[in-house]
Design a protein around this motif. Structure first.
Motif, PDB file in Angstrom:
ATOM      1  N   VAL A   1      11.234   5.589   6.375  1.00 20.10           N
ATOM      2  CA  VAL A   1      10.723   4.810   7.508  1.00 20.10           C
ATOM      3  C   VAL A   1       9.600   5.558   8.213  1.00 20.10           C
ATOM      4  O   VAL A   1       8.551   4.978   8.546  1.00 20.10           O
ATOM      5  N   ILE A   2       9.795   6.841   8.436  1.00 20.23           N
ATOM      6  CA  ILE A   2       8.766   7.643   9.121  1.00 20.23           C
ATOM      7  C   ILE A   2       7.518   7.748   8.248  1.00 20.23           C
ATOM      8  O   ILE A   2       6.377   7.670   8.742  1.00 20.23           O
ATOM      9  N   ALA A   3       7.709   7.934   6.932  1.00 21.47           N
ATOM     10  CA  ALA A   3       6.557   8.023   6.028  1.00 21.47           C
ATOM     11  C   ALA A   3       5.747   6.734   6.029  1.00 21.47           C
ATOM     12  O   ALA A   3       4.509   6.756   6.017  1.00 21.47           O
ATOM     13  N   ILE A   4       6.430   5.592   6.063  1.00 19.33           N
ATOM     14  CA  ILE A   4       5.722   4.303   6.140  1.00 19.33           C
ATOM     15  C   ILE A   4       4.900   4.225   7.416  1.00 19.33           C
ATOM     16  O   ILE A   4       3.717   3.840   7.404  1.00 19.33           O
TER      17      ILE A   4
ATOM     18  N   GLU B   1       1.877   6.906   7.190  1.00 19.76           N
ATOM     19  CA  GLU B   1       0.838   6.643   6.201  1.00 19.76           C
ATOM     20  C   GLU B   1       0.116   5.324   6.424  1.00 19.76           C
ATOM     21  O   GLU B   1      -1.069   5.195   6.113  1.00 19.76           O
ATOM     22  N   LEU B   2       0.823   4.348   6.971  1.00 22.82           N
ATOM     23  CA  LEU B   2       0.204   3.036   7.150  1.00 22.82           C
ATOM     24  C   LEU B   2      -0.294   2.786   8.562  1.00 22.82           C
ATOM     25  O   LEU B   2      -0.908   1.753   8.822  1.00 22.82           O
ATOM     26  N   GLY B   3      -0.019   3.725   9.473  1.00 23.78           N
ATOM     27  CA  GLY B   3      -0.595   3.611  10.806  1.00 23.78           C
ATOM     28  C   GLY B   3       0.293   2.994  11.859  1.00 23.78           C
ATOM     29  O   GLY B   3      -0.190   2.237  12.706  1.00 23.78           O
TER      30      GLY B   3
ATOM     31  N   LEU C   1       6.343  -1.997   9.588  1.00 24.02           N
ATOM     32  CA  LEU C   1       7.697  -2.157   9.088  1.00 24.02           C
ATOM     33  C   LEU C   1       8.139  -3.611   9.185  1.00 24.02           C
ATOM     34  O   LEU C   1       7.933  -4.273  10.200  1.00 24.02           O
ATOM     35  N   GLU C   2       8.770  -4.077   8.131  1.00 24.05           N
ATOM     36  CA  GLU C   2       9.450  -5.369   8.156  1.00 24.05           C
ATOM     37  C   GLU C   2      10.777  -5.201   8.904  1.00 24.05           C
ATOM     38  O   GLU C   2      11.259  -4.067   9.083  1.00 24.05           O
TER      39      GLU C   2
ATOM     40  N   GLU D   1       0.831  -1.209   0.000  1.00 20.09           N
ATOM     41  CA  GLU D   1       0.000   0.000   0.000  1.00 20.09           C
ATOM     42  C   GLU D   1       0.863   1.256   0.000  1.00 20.09           C
ATOM     43  O   GLU D   1       0.422   2.314  -0.447  1.00 20.09           O
ATOM     44  N   PHE D   2       2.078   1.156   0.521  1.00 19.41           N
ATOM     45  CA  PHE D   2       2.973   2.311   0.466  1.00 19.41           C
ATOM     46  C   PHE D   2       3.534   2.408  -0.947  1.00 19.41           C
ATOM     47  O   PHE D   2       3.978   1.410  -1.509  1.00 19.41           O
ATOM     48  N   PRO D   3       3.528   3.606  -1.547  1.00 20.15           N
ATOM     49  CA  PRO D   3       3.967   3.743  -2.952  1.00 20.15           C
ATOM     50  C   PRO D   3       5.386   3.216  -3.159  1.00 20.15           C
ATOM     51  O   PRO D   3       6.270   3.430  -2.340  1.00 20.15           O
TER      52      PRO D   3
END
Length: 576
Positions: free
Chosen positions: A111-114, A117-119, A124-125, A46-48
């Protein structure tokens, strides 16, 4: 006493070993940062950019990979690897620090954007955490001692090798610019700006850009040809017209900014209504284009429409400049601002109700037909060298030729007798007049020439946009070009230079075009950028030698270390 002597004797060796160890750790950090991009950073696509694939960097991971590779490259140069010292003529430490900071900033932004945006960081993996940690390792470079020194003459290379370096440099520049224009989402463009900003600054600090500038000066004709070929190759890299339109508008914006640079950068005339001359050229071309919305039943050919638009803009420049150029400073700025607003209001009132029917008032002149030159329709797709070029690609190549013409006029005029008179007037009009320079005549020539170049760009803009309306030519607005954007581009890039306004216009157009969420905060952002620029680099991003010596007390007559001078004319005044 013996102990002190031993300690003193071993200190240099110990320091050298420590420095070498730190450089080695920085190189390992670069390797680890590169390796982390081959891991999955998030569970979901879902993250671009789809950062879920192992063994294949995608999206923002590619930018981290590039930043890490640059850290590794300059760390190896710091370790005196044969052949790599050529990349850092003035030292590696400052460049390493900037590159390490760039890799860290790009990775942590991702990392911060993930997480945002994804909650949360739960998305994060493990690879994302690994990347966050490994990107911090190269920051060890901040513990390195500063090794900045004056650039030494490099080992003489064969002519073919130096020419190959020039070609490679312009090819790399084409790829970097194309990558930025082709970014498809805001997160990627933001990461691109972070990485490119730190990388370019690092190359300046390392002295590499100054070395490349020396090569382009040595092989000027080859460098000019390489620059033109690189610019002309852009539309051949595109599969659609989506991003080519952005490139066309950048060229229009940059061409007009370069024309304004004659008025502001060389002659020192603060013009706040310059976009009106762009509008004069655009409206003139629209009215003689043969559109059914025109009040005149005429259809000029391409060359006649261009000449008419430039001529009418020239006339307006003389008519407006003749009674106003006897003013100076803020008074002149206020008058030119008034002219810009008068133009916008006037074309809005020539609608057949408030005034004569000429411009259709607020509705503007729509349905402007595409240019046709010797049977070549710029609005249709054409196949060249087996590659299909869309309509905007045709206008891109046309606008590129127009920019080359403007650059030629600027360089020739700036180096001429009249150009030196402009600089003298800008520096001290009273002293210049006392030396026999006709200040009014010289300023009027600058004003008229700048207006002509803006009108020339306006004729192309009218056909690219296929419509012209009064709202396109305001002092400040959400969409460039407008007078505030143009002036900011000149100041940001570097007044009195050629490449400065081109770079400034590119940045000021691309950032709003790519980051749509900043539309409401553009003027705030530009204001902050100009404040920071005047504090840390008042001569602009690209400055000539005299400007650098004026604003930076180096204690010597040569160029400050780690900078790239441009041999333009004139200097920059902080209050200009």
């Amino acid at each position: 006493m013996t102990t002190d002597t031993t300690t003193a004797a071993t200190t240099p060796a110990t320091t050298a070993s420590r420095t070498k160890a730190l450089r080695g750790l920085t190189a390992l950090g670069g390797v680890a940062t590169v390796a982390s991009t081959f891991l999955s950073w998030t569970y979901t696509d879902e993250f671009p950019g789809d950062l879920t694939v192992y063994g294949y960097p995608g999206g923002l991971q590619v930018l981290t990979l590039v930043a890490g590779a640059l850290v590794l490259l300059y760390a190896l140069a710091a370790l005196d690897i044969r052949g790599l010292r050529w990349l850092a003529p003035t030292g590696t430490t400052k460049a390493l620090r900037l590159l390490a900071l760039g890799a860290f900033a790009t990775t942590w932004f991702t990392v911060i954007a993930i997480a945002v945006e994804l909650g949360g960081i739960v998305n994060l993996e493990p690879g994302g955490f690994v990347a966050a940690v490994t990107s911090a390792i190269p920051l060890i470079a901040f513990l390195l001692p500063d090794d900045t020194h004056k650039a030494t003459r490099p080992r003489e290379l064969p002519s073919w090798a130096e020419i190959l370096i020039i070609v490679a440099a312009f090819g790399t520049g084409l790829y970097v610019v194309t990558y930025g224009i082709d970014t498809e989402y805001a997160e990627l463009f933001t990461g691109y700006m972070i990485t490119a900003g730190f990388a370019v600054t690092a190359l300046f600090k390392a002295g590499l850009m100054a070395r490349l500038s020396g090569l382009t000066t040595k092989y000027r004709s080859i460098a000019v040809a390489a620059a033109f070929v690189a610019a002309a190759a852009f539309p051949f890299t595109q599969t659609t017209d989506q991003f080519t339109l952005i490139a066309v508008n950048i060229l229009i914006f940059a061409t007009v900014a370069l024309g304004l640079n004659i008025v502001v950068g060389l002659a020192g005339l603060l013009d706040l209504g310059y976009v009106a001359f762009l509008g004069v050229g655009a409206y003139t071309a629209a009215l003689v284009s043969g559109t059914t919305a025109s009040a005149f039943d005429v259809h000029f050919p391409f060359w006649a429409a261009v000449l008419t638009g430039a001529a009418v803009s020239l006339i307006f420049g003389v008519v407006i400049g003749a009674p106003t150029l006897r003013l100076r400073g803020d008074y002149l700025a206020i008058v030119t601002l008034g002219f810009g607003e008068i133009f916008r209001i006037t074309v809005g009132n020539l609608d057949g109700v408030s005034g004569p029917q000429v411009t259709n008032g607020p509705n503007g002149v729509p349905n402007i037909p595409d240019l046709v030159f010797f049977g070549y329709d710029f609005g249709e797709s054409h196949t060249i060298l087996g590659i299909e070029l869309g309509g905007y690609a045709n206008y891109y190549l046309l606008m590129l030729l127009a920019m080359i013409l403007v650059v030629l006029v600027f360089s020739r005029a700036g180096s001429s007798r009249i150009g030196r008179a402009w600089v003298a007037i800008r520096e001290d009009e009273t002293a210049a007049t006392a030396m026999g320079i006709n200040g009014f005549r010289v300023k009027l020539i600058a004003f008229a020439l700048g207006a002509t170049l803006a009108g020339l760009a306006g004729t192309v803009q009218a056909h690219v946009q296929s419509t012209v309306v009064p709202e396109m030519y305001v002092f400040a607005g959400p969409v460039p070009p407008n007078s505030a954007f143009l002036l900011a581009a000149v100041i940001l890039g570097g007044m009195g230079t050629i490449s400065g306004p081109l770079i400034g216009a590119t940045l000021l157009y691309m950032i709003p075009a790519k980051l749509q969420f900043l539309q409401d905060y553009q003027l705030l952002g530009f204001g902050l950028a100009l404040i920071l620029l005047m504090r840390f680099r008042p001569e602009g991003l690209i400055a000539n030698r005299r400007a650098q010596l004026e604003f930076h007390e180096t204690g010597q007559l040569d160029t400050p270390e780690g900078t790239l001078p441009e041999s333009g004319v004139g200097t920059v005044k902080a209050g200009a």
